[in-house]
Design a protein around this motif. Structure first.
Motif, mmCIF file in Angstrom:
data_model
loop_
_atom_site.group_PDB
_atom_site.id
_atom_site.type_symbol
_atom_site.label_atom_id
_atom_site.label_comp_id
_atom_site.label_asym_id
_atom_site.label_seq_id
_atom_site.Cartn_x
_atom_site.Cartn_y
_atom_site.Cartn_z
ATOM 1 N N SER A 159 0.441 -1.224 -0.368
ATOM 2 C CA SER A 159 0.373 -0.212 -0.060
ATOM 3 C C SER A 159 1.138 1.376 0.186
ATOM 4 C CB SER A 159 -0.860 0.169 1.080
ATOM 5 O OG SER A 159 -0.252 0.091 2.420
ATOM 6 N N GLN A 160 2.470 1.243 0.154
ATOM 7 C CA GLN A 160 2.972 2.366 0.242
ATOM 8 C C GLN A 160 2.446 3.181 -1.363
ATOM 9 O OE1 GLN A 160 6.453 1.727 1.600
ATOM 10 N NE2 GLN A 160 6.208 1.208 3.586
ATOM 11 N N LYS A 161 2.975 2.449 -2.037
ATOM 12 C CA LYS A 161 2.744 2.649 -3.579
ATOM 13 C C LYS A 161 1.706 3.658 -4.109
ATOM 14 C CE LYS A 161 1.115 0.405 -6.870
ATOM 15 N NZ LYS A 161 0.314 0.146 -8.441
ATOM 16 N N TYR A 162 0.863 3.211 -3.163
ATOM 17 C CA TYR A 162 -0.820 4.026 -3.996
ATOM 18 C C TYR A 162 -0.509 5.476 -2.464
ATOM 19 C CZ TYR A 162 -2.487 -0.276 -5.498
ATOM 20 O OH TYR A 162 -2.328 -1.572 -5.633
ATOM 21 N N CYS A 163 -0.060 5.492 -1.843
ATOM 22 C CA CYS A 163 -0.026 6.292 -0.137
ATOM 23 C C CYS A 163 0.925 7.379 -1.529
ATOM 24 C CB CYS A 163 0.490 6.385 0.797
ATOM 25 S SG CYS A 163 -0.470 5.095 1.865
ATOM 26 N N CYS A 164 2.005 7.414 -2.005
ATOM 27 C CA CYS A 164 2.281 7.775 -2.711
ATOM 28 C C CYS A 164 2.079 8.191 -3.491
ATOM 29 C CB CYS A 164 4.127 7.435 -2.894
ATOM 30 S SG CYS A 164 5.275 6.959 -2.491
ATOM 31 N N ASN A 165 1.555 7.672 -4.263
ATOM 32 C CA ASN A 165 0.526 8.923 -5.456
ATOM 33 C C ASN A 165 -0.492 9.925 -4.424
ATOM 34 O OD1 ASN A 165 1.600 7.127 -7.427
ATOM 35 N ND2 ASN A 165 0.415 5.685 -7.641
ATOM 36 N N LEU A 166 -1.442 8.730 -3.668
ATOM 37 C CA LEU A 166 -1.867 9.914 -2.973
ATOM 38 C C LEU A 166 -1.458 10.817 -1.953
ATOM 39 C CD1 LEU A 166 -4.783 7.216 -1.891
ATOM 40 C CD2 LEU A 166 -5.566 9.304 -3.721
ATOM 41 N N ASN A 167 -0.859 11.164 -1.394
ATOM 42 C CA ASN A 167 0.729 11.990 -0.845
ATOM 43 C C ASN A 167 0.331 11.649 0.828
ATOM 44 O OD1 ASN A 167 2.933 13.632 -0.742
ATOM 45 N ND2 ASN A 167 1.743 15.874 -1.472
ATOM 46 N N CYS A 168 0.033 10.338 0.946
ATOM 47 C CA CYS A 168 -0.686 10.246 2.493
ATOM 48 C C CYS A 168 0.503 9.653 2.774
ATOM 49 C CB CYS A 168 -1.673 10.468 2.435
ATOM 50 S SG CYS A 168 -2.227 7.912 1.778
ATOM 51 N N ASP A 169 0.013 9.035 4.526
ATOM 52 C CA ASP A 169 0.483 8.491 5.346
ATOM 53 C C ASP A 169 -0.103 6.487 4.869
ATOM 54 O OD1 ASP A 169 1.680 6.169 6.906
ATOM 55 O OD2 ASP A 169 2.904 7.833 8.547
ATOM 56 N N TYR A 170 1.180 5.708 4.901
ATOM 57 C CA TYR A 170 0.697 4.449 4.261
ATOM 58 C C TYR A 170 -0.248 3.596 5.399
ATOM 59 C CZ TYR A 170 3.980 1.574 6.609
ATOM 60 O OH TYR A 170 5.129 1.234 7.381
ATOM 61 N N LYS A 171 -0.045 4.140 7.210
ATOM 62 C CA LYS A 171 -0.536 3.774 8.189
ATOM 63 C C LYS A 171 -1.246 4.774 7.870
ATOM 64 C CE LYS A 171 3.957 2.297 10.466
ATOM 65 N NZ LYS A 171 3.754 1.718 11.875
ATOM 66 N N ASP A 172 -2.339 5.742 8.340
ATOM 67 C CA ASP A 172 -2.580 6.691 7.695
ATOM 68 C C ASP A 172 -4.009 5.461 6.678
ATOM 69 O OD1 ASP A 172 -2.651 8.248 9.842
ATOM 70 O OD2 ASP A 172 -2.306 9.367 8.128
ATOM 71 N N LEU A 173 -3.475 5.638 6.261
ATOM 72 C CA LEU A 173 -4.543 4.294 4.607
ATOM 73 C C LEU A 173 -5.084 2.987 5.366
ATOM 74 C CD1 LEU A 173 -6.767 4.385 2.492
ATOM 75 C CD2 LEU A 173 -4.158 3.450 0.742
ATOM 76 N N LEU A 174 -4.045 2.482 5.968
ATOM 77 C CA LEU A 174 -5.008 1.282 6.836
ATOM 78 C C LEU A 174 -5.753 1.256 7.589
ATOM 79 C CD1 LEU A 174 -1.260 -0.490 6.506
ATOM 80 C CD2 LEU A 174 -3.266 -1.366 5.245
ATOM 81 N N TYR A 209 -9.189 0.375 -6.728
ATOM 82 C CA TYR A 209 -10.119 1.377 -6.953
ATOM 83 C C TYR A 209 -10.308 2.494 -5.229
ATOM 84 C CZ TYR A 209 -12.242 -2.033 -10.612
ATOM 85 O OH TYR A 209 -12.709 -2.286 -11.734
ATOM 86 N N VAL A 210 -9.785 1.800 -4.368
ATOM 87 C CA VAL A 210 -9.954 2.557 -3.564
ATOM 88 C C VAL A 210 -9.106 4.515 -3.655
ATOM 89 C CG1 VAL A 210 -8.693 3.214 -1.248
ATOM 90 C CG2 VAL A 210 -9.847 1.155 -1.743
ATOM 91 N N GLU A 211 -8.044 3.730 -4.378
ATOM 92 C CA GLU A 211 -6.411 5.310 -4.774
ATOM 93 C C GLU A 211 -7.580 5.877 -5.764
ATOM 94 O OE1 GLU A 211 -2.764 5.772 -6.679
ATOM 95 O OE2 GLU A 211 -3.700 3.958 -8.079
ATOM 96 N N ARG A 212 -7.834 5.060 -7.015
ATOM 97 C CA ARG A 212 -9.381 5.617 -8.023
ATOM 98 C C ARG A 212 -9.949 6.685 -6.756
ATOM 99 N NH1 ARG A 212 -11.170 1.851 -12.403
ATOM 100 N NH2 ARG A 212 -9.776 0.886 -11.605
ATOM 101 N N TYR A 213 -10.267 5.904 -6.335
ATOM 102 C CA TYR A 213 -11.951 7.066 -5.974
ATOM 103 C C TYR A 213 -10.740 8.254 -5.002
ATOM 104 C CZ TYR A 213 -14.662 8.327 -2.217
ATOM 105 O OH TYR A 213 -15.041 9.835 -1.556
ATOM 106 N N LEU A 214 -10.395 7.996 -3.929
ATOM 107 C CA LEU A 214 -9.109 8.810 -3.305
ATOM 108 C C LEU A 214 -8.905 9.739 -4.358
ATOM 109 C CD1 LEU A 214 -8.027 7.130 -0.323
ATOM 110 C CD2 LEU A 214 -10.041 8.111 -0.122
#
Length: 150
Positions: A1-16, A68-73
């Protein structure tokens, strides 16, 4: 999930943390009171807008559903924040909870329909659900790095 968080510019621990709150990090989770399904509890209309259905989402692995989570966010973030904005845990959760208000500190207040059905998010019981409260909830739901793979 780190890759997705880089794209979203967020902390992956927050996404989890958001996914733990919403679904227990269960891609097959379904809300028995609505069409909400999956890691961040997509409703049918949202799933359709992403080119899928809640039934299809429920059949996906967590990794497949994460696209889909990444696309939505990503789409929700573009509607609320400037390009390049680093999302806090509270902002990330606000994009899932109430994207149209995600830029506001106060997301819902006593009397709003969103407040009534999500009263548990008002952790200090002041009649308001705030991004600060969501941020605290996300931080309290950080999980170990390997929980997503379990």
């Amino acid at each position: 999930s780190q890759k997705y968080c880089c794209n979203l510019n967020c902390d992956y621990k927050d996404l989890l943390g958001v996914m733990k709150i919403e679904s227990g990090i269960n891609a097959k989770a379904r809300n028995r009171h609505s069409s909400a399904t999956g890691l961040i509890q997509f409703i049918e209309r949202t799933a359709n807008s992403l080119g899928t259905t809640t039934d299809d989402l429920a059949k996906m692995s967590p990794v497949e559903q994460l696209d889909y989570v990444e696309r939505y966010l990503q789409r929700a973030k573009e509607g609320a924040f400037e390009s390049g904005h680093r999302l806090t845990g509270g902002e990330l959760y606000a994009l899932v909870f109430l994207p149209s208000k995600a830029e506001n500190e106060i997301l819902a207040q006593s009397g709003d329909k969103y407040y009534t059905v999500n009263r548990g998010l008002d952790t200090n019981n002041d009649g308001k659900i705030t991004k600060s409260e969501l941020d605290e909830k996300v931080k309290n739901n950080h999980v170990s790095d390997n929980s997503f793979l379990a």
